[in-house]
Each structure stands twice: as C-alpha cells, then as structure tokens.
Enzyme design. Structure first.
Site, mmCIF file in Angstrom:
data_model
loop_
_atom_site.group_PDB
_atom_site.id
_atom_site.type_symbol
_atom_site.label_atom_id
_atom_site.label_comp_id
_atom_site.label_asym_id
_atom_site.label_seq_id
_atom_site.Cartn_x
_atom_site.Cartn_y
_atom_site.Cartn_z
ATOM 1 N N CYS A 174 40.368 33.038 29.422
ATOM 2 C CA CYS A 174 40.815 31.673 29.113
ATOM 3 C C CYS A 174 39.574 30.795 29.161
ATOM 4 O O CYS A 174 38.453 31.322 29.082
ATOM 5 C CB CYS A 174 41.951 31.218 30.029
ATOM 6 S SG CYS A 174 41.532 30.929 31.753
ATOM 7 N N GLY A 175 39.743 29.495 29.260
ATOM 8 C CA GLY A 175 38.565 28.631 29.278
ATOM 9 C C GLY A 175 37.680 28.907 30.478
ATOM 10 O O GLY A 175 36.455 29.036 30.358
ATOM 11 N N THR A 176 38.305 29.028 31.639
ATOM 12 C CA THR A 176 37.565 29.234 32.887
ATOM 13 C C THR A 176 37.791 30.601 33.519
ATOM 14 O O THR A 176 37.043 30.986 34.422
ATOM 15 C CB THR A 176 38.007 28.189 33.925
ATOM 16 O OG1 THR A 176 39.431 28.351 34.122
ATOM 17 C CG2 THR A 176 37.728 26.767 33.443
ATOM 18 N N GLY A 177 38.846 31.274 33.117
ATOM 19 C CA GLY A 177 39.274 32.515 33.779
ATOM 20 C C GLY A 177 40.136 32.235 34.999
ATOM 21 O O GLY A 177 40.711 33.157 35.581
ATOM 22 N N ARG B 17 37.492 51.666 54.533
ATOM 23 C CA ARG B 17 38.052 50.496 55.231
ATOM 24 C C ARG B 17 38.701 49.526 54.255
ATOM 25 O O ARG B 17 39.590 48.748 54.629
ATOM 26 C CB ARG B 17 36.970 49.784 56.042
ATOM 27 C CG ARG B 17 35.872 49.140 55.187
ATOM 28 C CD ARG B 17 34.699 48.678 56.039
ATOM 29 N NE ARG B 17 33.698 47.951 55.272
ATOM 30 C CZ ARG B 17 32.782 48.532 54.490
ATOM 31 N NH1 ARG B 17 32.758 49.845 54.346
ATOM 32 N NH2 ARG B 17 31.888 47.795 53.842
ATOM 33 N N HIS B 18 38.270 49.583 52.992
ATOM 34 C CA HIS B 18 38.819 48.653 51.988
ATOM 35 C C HIS B 18 40.265 48.992 51.649
ATOM 36 O O HIS B 18 41.049 48.112 51.335
ATOM 37 C CB HIS B 18 37.962 48.664 50.721
ATOM 38 C CG HIS B 18 36.541 48.293 50.990
ATOM 39 N ND1 HIS B 18 36.173 47.034 51.403
ATOM 40 C CD2 HIS B 18 35.402 49.028 50.948
ATOM 41 C CE1 HIS B 18 34.870 46.995 51.592
ATOM 42 N NE2 HIS B 18 34.373 48.193 51.312
ATOM 43 N N GLY C 110 42.977 29.971 35.406
ATOM 44 C CA GLY C 110 44.430 29.891 35.208
ATOM 45 C C GLY C 110 45.047 31.262 35.018
ATOM 46 O O GLY C 110 46.074 31.591 35.634
ATOM 47 N N HIS D 167 35.412 47.237 46.250
ATOM 48 C CA HIS D 167 36.014 46.770 47.510
ATOM 49 C C HIS D 167 37.473 46.345 47.358
ATOM 50 O O HIS D 167 38.255 46.481 48.297
ATOM 51 C CB HIS D 167 35.242 45.556 48.056
ATOM 52 C CG HIS D 167 33.847 45.875 48.486
ATOM 53 N ND1 HIS D 167 33.074 45.017 49.227
ATOM 54 C CD2 HIS D 167 33.073 46.973 48.262
ATOM 55 C CE1 HIS D 167 31.892 45.562 49.458
ATOM 56 N NE2 HIS D 167 31.860 46.754 48.867
ATOM 57 N N ASP E 4 44.269 33.032 26.230
ATOM 58 C CA ASP E 4 44.896 31.847 25.638
ATOM 59 C C ASP E 4 43.913 31.299 24.596
ATOM 60 O O ASP E 4 42.894 31.946 24.282
ATOM 61 C CB ASP E 4 45.313 30.824 26.715
ATOM 62 C CG ASP E 4 44.135 30.076 27.310
ATOM 63 O OD1 ASP E 4 42.966 30.417 27.014
ATOM 64 O OD2 ASP E 4 44.372 29.131 28.092
ATOM 65 N N HIS E 5 44.212 30.121 24.063
ATOM 66 C CA HIS E 5 43.343 29.553 23.025
ATOM 67 C C HIS E 5 41.925 29.308 23.550
ATOM 68 O O HIS E 5 40.956 29.433 22.811
ATOM 69 C CB HIS E 5 43.940 28.243 22.484
ATOM 70 C CG HIS E 5 44.261 27.258 23.556
ATOM 71 N ND1 HIS E 5 45.341 27.420 24.402
ATOM 72 C CD2 HIS E 5 43.646 26.110 23.952
ATOM 73 C CE1 HIS E 5 45.387 26.404 25.273
ATOM 74 N NE2 HIS E 5 44.359 25.602 25.011
HETATM 75 C C1 RB5 Z 1 42.946 25.470 28.170
HETATM 76 O O1 RB5 Z 1 42.501 24.228 27.768
HETATM 77 C C2 RB5 Z 1 42.403 25.787 29.550
HETATM 78 O O2 RB5 Z 1 42.966 24.949 30.502
HETATM 79 C C3 RB5 Z 1 42.694 27.221 29.893
HETATM 80 O O3 RB5 Z 1 42.097 28.049 28.943
HETATM 81 C C4 RB5 Z 1 42.168 27.715 31.229
HETATM 82 O O4 RB5 Z 1 40.827 27.372 31.395
HETATM 83 C C5 RB5 Z 1 42.995 27.420 32.383
HETATM 84 O O5 RB5 Z 1 42.688 27.820 33.514
#
Ligand code: RB5
Length: 146
Positions: free
Chosen positions: A65-68, A132-133, A70, A98, A8-9
């Site tokens: 994404c910003g955090t990975g 086992r995995h 979402g 695993h 995403d952005h």
């Molecule tokens: C976008 O602002 C941010 O929420 C998205 O990239 C992501 O981090 C969501 O999990």
C-alpha cells in the site's frame, strides 16, 4: 512456492513490478488485486488474501500500500497471520528468522523498486530458526485462540 500478492491503489505500481519480478524468479504468484490505480479500500483486498495464507492455500503473502502500515494492521487481524512491514533487509530477514512472518508488507511511497525487490528476495529465502522464538510465536497463537 506459491505467493499471494495484493495491494491497494497506493501500492499498485509496486505490486505490478513485484509480480513480474517474482514470476521471472520462478515463483507461482496469485494476484488478489487491486488491478488498476483506481481507489479501493485495502481491507477488501487484504482479508481474502490473508485468509488464504492462514489456510495454507498460499505459503506466503506480500501486500503493498502507500506505507505498508494499513495492510499490515488489517492482515494481522486474521488468525494465524504474522504480517511484518519491513523497509530494510535486516528487518526482513529477522521477521522470518525470529517471527516466522508469513506476510510481508511494503510501502510504495516509502521505498524504491530496487530495494523492495531486494527485501522480497531476502524475505522469501530466509527461514524460521525456531528455538526460543518458537515459544514466543506459540504464546501469540495461544492468545489468538482465547
Ligand atoms: C491510500 O491513500 C493509503 O492510505 C494507503 O495506501 C496506505 O498507505 C494505508 O496505510
């Protein structure tokens, strides 16, 4: 290996960097977008990409994404997907060995490009060790079918 790449952005710059990195390493990359830093809703990118990985059109997927977080939550809603959000090399390797993760998610606002590249390389080279995995993965697949 054919890799589905998306973002995403919030993950656009990292996705672009990884695209160049993967092409230089000789991987075939299919870019599912987004194609600019303009705001988008990540499920719109994730679901087509994840379906193509689940259907075998691409062997693995990488989504930023910003955090990975979402994109990981969204990808894991697609049957057959095991998406792992990894920001260290130990987890990246373990997610393959695993968990047989078929999608890696990364957060551009969490790690730098250098570490992201190292994680991606390790994740792509690591193989599922079964044993086992496999029993545990099969329990997840069985649950999905219910
Ligand atoms: C976008 O602002 C941010 O929420 C998205 O990239 C992501 O981090 C969501 O999990």
């Amino acid at each position: 290996m054919k890799i589905a790449l998306g973002c995403d952005h919030g993950g656009f710059e990292l996705k672009e960097d990884l695209k160049n990195f993967l092409v230089e390493l000789g991987y075939e990359v299919v870019d599912y977008g987004t194609h600019s830093p303009d705001m988008v809703d990540y499920p719109d990118i994730v679901f087509p990409l994840a379906r193509d990985v689940a259907d075998g059109k691409c062997e693995r997927g990488i989504i930023c994404c910003g955090t990975g977080v979402g994109v990981s939550i969204a990808a894991n809603k697609v049957r057959g997907i095991r998406a792992a959000n990894c920001h260290d090399t130990f987890s990246a390797r373990a997610s393959r060995e695993h968990n047989n993760a078929n999608i890696l998610t990364l957060g551009e606002r969490v790690i730098g490009k250098g570490l992201a590249q190292e994680i991606v390389q390790i994740w792509l080279k690591s193989e599922f060790i079964e044993g086992r995995h496999l029993r545990r993965i099969n329990k997840i697949s069985d649950y999905e079918k219910q």
